[in-house]
Design a protein around this motif. Structure first.
Motif, PDB file in Angstrom:
ATOM      1  N   MET A   1       0.837  -1.200   0.000  1.00 41.02           N
ATOM      2  CA  MET A   1       0.000   0.000   0.000  1.00 41.02           C
ATOM      3  C   MET A   1       0.877   1.258   0.000  1.00 41.02           C
ATOM      4  O   MET A   1       1.851   1.339   0.727  1.00 41.02           O
ATOM      5  N   ILE A   2       0.512   2.198  -0.872  1.00 45.42           N
ATOM      6  CA  ILE A   2       1.321   3.405  -1.031  1.00 45.42           C
ATOM      7  C   ILE A   2       0.422   4.628  -0.863  1.00 45.42           C
ATOM      8  O   ILE A   2      -0.724   4.620  -1.328  1.00 45.42           O
ATOM      9  N   GLN A   3       0.926   5.668  -0.215  1.00 45.18           N
ATOM     10  CA  GLN A   3       0.210   6.945  -0.232  1.00 45.18           C
ATOM     11  C   GLN A   3       0.944   7.832  -1.219  1.00 45.18           C
ATOM     12  O   GLN A   3       2.161   7.997  -1.132  1.00 45.18           O
ATOM     13  N   SER A   4       0.201   8.354  -2.190  1.00 43.20           N
ATOM     14  CA  SER A   4       0.873   9.084  -3.256  1.00 43.20           C
ATOM     15  C   SER A   4       0.021  10.253  -3.741  1.00 43.20           C
ATOM     16  O   SER A   4      -1.207  10.224  -3.636  1.00 43.20           O
ATOM     17  N   ALA A   5       0.688  11.256  -4.297  1.00 43.60           N
ATOM     18  CA  ALA A   5      -0.044  12.376  -4.899  1.00 43.60           C
ATOM     19  C   ALA A   5      -0.292  12.034  -6.359  1.00 43.60           C
ATOM     20  O   ALA A   5       0.650  11.845  -7.128  1.00 43.60           O
ATOM     21  N   GLY A   6      -1.564  11.901  -6.723  1.00 38.99           N
ATOM     22  CA  GLY A   6      -1.907  11.657  -8.120  1.00 38.99           C
ATOM     23  C   GLY A   6      -2.239  12.976  -8.790  1.00 38.99           C
ATOM     24  O   GLY A   6      -2.563  13.957  -8.117  1.00 38.99           O
ATOM     25  N   LYS A   7      -2.149  12.981 -10.124  1.00 38.97           N
ATOM     26  CA  LYS A   7      -2.488  14.201 -10.855  1.00 38.97           C
ATOM     27  C   LYS A   7      -3.687  13.913 -11.755  1.00 38.97           C
ATOM     28  O   LYS A   7      -3.654  12.946 -12.533  1.00 38.97           O
ATOM     29  N   VAL A   8      -4.721  14.714 -11.624  1.00 37.52           N
ATOM     30  CA  VAL A   8      -5.907  14.528 -12.466  1.00 37.52           C
ATOM     31  C   VAL A   8      -5.523  14.866 -13.905  1.00 37.52           C
ATOM     32  O   VAL A   8      -4.984  15.941 -14.171  1.00 37.52           O
ATOM     33  N   ILE A   9      -5.753  13.917 -14.829  1.00 40.25           N
ATOM     34  CA  ILE A   9      -5.428  14.236 -16.229  1.00 40.25           C
ATOM     35  C   ILE A   9      -6.686  14.431 -17.073  1.00 40.25           C
ATOM     36  O   ILE A   9      -6.644  15.030 -18.128  1.00 40.25           O
ATOM     37  N   SER A  10      -7.809  13.927 -16.582  1.00 43.39           N
ATOM     38  CA  SER A  10      -9.080  14.177 -17.267  1.00 43.39           C
ATOM     39  C   SER A  10     -10.201  13.988 -16.258  1.00 43.39           C
ATOM     40  O   SER A  10     -10.046  13.245 -15.282  1.00 43.39           O
ATOM     41  N   ASN A  11     -11.302  14.671 -16.474  1.00 46.85           N
ATOM     42  CA  ASN A  11     -12.457  14.496 -15.585  1.00 46.85           C
ATOM     43  C   ASN A  11     -13.693  14.914 -16.359  1.00 46.85           C
ATOM     44  O   ASN A  11     -13.896  16.092 -16.630  1.00 46.85           O
ATOM     45  N   LYS A  12     -14.477  13.928 -16.780  1.00 47.21           N
ATOM     46  CA  LYS A  12     -15.639  14.309 -17.586  1.00 47.21           C
ATOM     47  C   LYS A  12     -16.917  13.604 -17.140  1.00 47.21           C
ATOM     48  O   LYS A  12     -16.876  12.468 -16.650  1.00 47.21           O
ATOM     49  N   LYS A  13     -18.010  14.325 -17.362  1.00 45.67           N
ATOM     50  CA  LYS A  13     -19.332  13.774 -17.052  1.00 45.67           C
ATOM     51  C   LYS A  13     -19.646  12.735 -18.126  1.00 45.67           C
ATOM     52  O   LYS A  13     -19.550  13.035 -19.322  1.00 45.67           O
ATOM     53  N   VAL A  14     -19.992  11.505 -17.720  1.00 43.17           N
ATOM     54  CA  VAL A  14     -20.308  10.494 -18.731  1.00 43.17           C
ATOM     55  C   VAL A  14     -21.810  10.298 -18.892  1.00 43.17           C
ATOM     56  O   VAL A  14     -22.280   9.899 -19.952  1.00 43.17           O
ATOM     57  N   LYS A  15     -22.558  10.546 -17.835  1.00 46.93           N
ATOM     58  CA  LYS A  15     -24.026  10.487 -17.830  1.00 46.93           C
ATOM     59  C   LYS A  15     -24.441  11.451 -16.723  1.00 46.93           C
ATOM     60  O   LYS A  15     -23.632  11.754 -15.835  1.00 46.93           O
ATOM     61  N   PRO A  16     -25.692  11.902 -16.703  1.00 47.10           N
ATOM     62  CA  PRO A  16     -26.079  12.796 -15.607  1.00 47.10           C
ATOM     63  C   PRO A  16     -25.831  12.113 -14.254  1.00 47.10           C
ATOM     64  O   PRO A  16     -26.315  11.008 -14.014  1.00 47.10           O
ATOM     65  N   GLY A  17     -25.009  12.743 -13.404  1.00 56.55           N
ATOM     66  CA  GLY A  17     -24.733  12.188 -12.074  1.00 56.55           C
ATOM     67  C   GLY A  17     -23.560  11.224 -12.022  1.00 56.55           C
ATOM     68  O   GLY A  17     -23.287  10.646 -10.962  1.00 56.55           O
ATOM     69  N   TYR A  18     -22.856  11.052 -13.133  1.00 53.10           N
ATOM     70  CA  TYR A  18     -21.710  10.126 -13.167  1.00 53.10           C
ATOM     71  C   TYR A  18     -20.518  10.809 -13.839  1.00 53.10           C
ATOM     72  O   TYR A  18     -20.693  11.508 -14.839  1.00 53.10           O
ATOM     73  N   PHE A  19     -19.324  10.584 -13.307  1.00 49.49           N
ATOM     74  CA  PHE A  19     -18.140  11.143 -13.954  1.00 49.49           C
ATOM     75  C   PHE A  19     -17.009  10.114 -13.996  1.00 49.49           C
ATOM     76  O   PHE A  19     -16.967   9.168 -13.194  1.00 49.49           O
ATOM     77  N   LEU A  20     -16.136  10.328 -14.975  1.00 49.07           N
ATOM     78  CA  LEU A  20     -14.992   9.434 -15.190  1.00 49.07           C
ATOM     79  C   LEU A  20     -13.735  10.272 -15.045  1.00 49.07           C
ATOM     80  O   LEU A  20     -13.552  11.249 -15.770  1.00 49.07           O
ATOM     81  N   MET A  21     -12.890   9.890 -14.081  1.00 45.14           N
ATOM     82  CA  MET A  21     -11.683  10.671 -13.828  1.00 45.14           C
ATOM     83  C   MET A  21     -10.432   9.851 -14.140  1.00 45.14           C
ATOM     84  O   MET A  21     -10.287   8.721 -13.676  1.00 45.14           O
ATOM     85  N   GLY A  22      -9.554  10.428 -14.952  1.00 50.90           N
ATOM     86  CA  GLY A  22      -8.263   9.801 -15.228  1.00 50.90           C
ATOM     87  C   GLY A  22      -7.217  10.407 -14.302  1.00 50.90           C
ATOM     88  O   GLY A  22      -7.159  11.629 -14.149  1.00 50.90           O
ATOM     89  N   ILE A  23      -6.433   9.553 -13.665  1.00 50.97           N
ATOM     90  CA  ILE A  23      -5.441  10.033 -12.694  1.00 50.97           C
ATOM     91  C   ILE A  23      -4.070   9.462 -13.053  1.00 50.97           C
ATOM     92  O   ILE A  23      -3.936   8.250 -13.273  1.00 50.97           O
ATOM     93  N   ARG A  24      -3.077  10.351 -13.121  1.00 51.07           N
ATOM     94  CA  ARG A  24      -1.710   9.863 -13.329  1.00 51.07           C
ATOM     95  C   ARG A  24      -1.096   9.568 -11.968  1.00 51.07           C
ATOM     96  O   ARG A  24      -1.043  10.433 -11.090  1.00 51.07           O
ATOM     97  N   CYS A  25      -0.667   8.331 -11.774  1.00 52.08           N
ATOM     98  CA  CYS A  25      -0.099   7.941 -10.477  1.00 52.08           C
ATOM     99  C   CYS A  25       0.623   6.598 -10.666  1.00 52.08           C
ATOM    100  O   CYS A  25       0.127   5.539 -10.273  1.00 52.08           O
ATOM    101  N   PRO A  26       1.799   6.627 -11.329  1.00 58.56           N
ATOM    102  CA  PRO A  26       2.458   5.364 -11.700  1.00 58.56           C
ATOM    103  C   PRO A  26       2.761   4.448 -10.518  1.00 58.56           C
ATOM    104  O   PRO A  26       2.646   3.229 -10.647  1.00 58.56           O
ATOM    105  N   SER A  27       3.125   5.012  -9.359  1.00 60.58           N
ATOM    106  CA  SER A  27       3.541   4.148  -8.242  1.00 60.58           C
ATOM    107  C   SER A  27       2.406   3.222  -7.804  1.00 60.58           C
ATOM    108  O   SER A  27       2.631   2.042  -7.520  1.00 60.58           O
TER     109      SER A  27
END
Ligand SMILES: Cc1cc2nc3c(=O)[nH]c(=O)nc-3n(C[C@H](O)[C@H](O)[C@H](O)COP(=O)(O)OP(=O)(O)OC[C@H]3O[C@@H](n4cnc5c(N)ncnc54)[C@H](O)[C@@H]3O)c2cc1C
Ligand code: FES
Length: 259
Positions: A1-27
């Motif tokens: 288990m790792i605690q890490s700072a991720g970076k949001v690379i995308s965040n979009k609404k896919v349907k009303p009330g739902y979102f898809l977030m891409g996070i860069r966090c290789p570790s």
């Protein structure tokens, strides 16, 4: 288990009330496997609420990061839905056990209800990489507007059946009705079932799996506090005693669970 700072690379609404977030966090991405989860701090560094991190399954995993697919239900998910590319997120993971595929197993059916489809997409992708695997999926949703991932499952070559409560897309029934029907028609096909969704759906699947003697593994969604097995707040009853969803799960052999 790792605690890490991720970076949001995308965040979009896919349907009303739902979102898809891409996070860069290789570790964390390098160690994550389908069915495991992460927890995210849902507030600015100075914010005191929500105090607890919120858990999410790995929706899709790559070498450099991952996606989470979320339903907005409260303060934490609303905060995350408003993040922008470039924002930093404090992540702990990968947590829990994840899905295991038995050696030599080639027949699978994925059953998802509502947002329960989120952690099953990375599993679906890994199953399609097994040589000569036969993979099916059944996705259930309240309505067409809440139906998630059906196109993605079809795109990766999984024969996908849809159930909606109101009949606005696919069949008007529950995902478990389709599962029953499918197993009746496809005689001799003895798939391992992987499931995630609301408790009534999982209970119905337990009944089907037991009746037909099929292997079935389900990812459970309990309220998670610490996420690392320290507070005992996510204990559930199983045939081998109390188990912690965050540490022993979230994936369990469905026949082990005492509902
Ligand atoms: C292992 C695990 C994996 C999960 N993966 C995903 C995922 O991939 N995508 C996703 O959208 N959600 C997922 N969840 C559920 C998600 O963690 C909660 O919806 C989220 O924590 C709610 O936070 P909030 O602050 O927005 O809402 P809160 O203000 O905390 O709660 C709002 C409402 O949501 C309900 N709620 C809170 N937590 C849960 C929960 N765990 N299950 C069901 N209802 C809940 C509360 O009872 C309340 O009614 C997962 C939960 C677990 C335990
Ligand atoms: S959430 Fe604390 S032990 Fe599971």
């Amino acid at each position: 288990m790792i605690q890490s700072a991720g970076k949001v690379i995308s965040n979009k609404k896919v349907k009303p009330g739902y979102f898809l977030m891409g996070i860069r966090c290789p570790s964390i991405a390098k160690k994550a496997k389908p069915g495991q989860f992460l927890t995210i701090r849902c507030g600015s560094d100075s914010a005191t609420t929500p105090l607890l991190r919120r858990p999410f399954g790995f929706h899709r995993i790559s070498a450099s990061g991952f996606e989470i697919l979320c339903e907005i239900v409260g303060k934490g998910t609303r905060f995350l839905s408003g993040l922008k590319p470039g924002d930093k997120v404090d992540i702990l993971g990968p947590l829990g056990n994840g899905f295991s595929v038995r050696k030599g197993d080639k027949n699978f059916i994925i059953v998802a209800g509502g947002i329960g489809v989120a952690p099953l997409a990375s599993l679906a992708e890994s199953l399609t990489r097994i040589k000569k695997a036969e993979v099916y999926a059944i996705i259930g949703a309240r309505t067409k507007n809440a139906l998630l991932c059906a196109d993605h499952f079809n795109d990766i070559g999984i024969k996908t059946m849809i159930a909606t409560d109101d009949g606005s897309y696919g069949k008007r029934c529950f995902a478990t009705d389709i599962l029953n029907e499918f197993l009746k028609i496809k005689r001799g096909f003895r798939p391992t079932i992987f499931a995630c969704g609301p408790e009534p759906m999982l209970k119905a699947i337990t009944h089907i799996a037991e009746k037909r003697g099929l292997e079935c593994y389900a990812s459970l969604e309990e309220n998670i506090a610490c996420g690392v097995g320290a507070c005992l707040g996510c204990a559930i009853r199983t045939r081998s005693g109390y188990k912690l969803v965050c540490k022993d799960g979230p994936v369990f052999d469905i026949k082990e669970i005492i509902w």
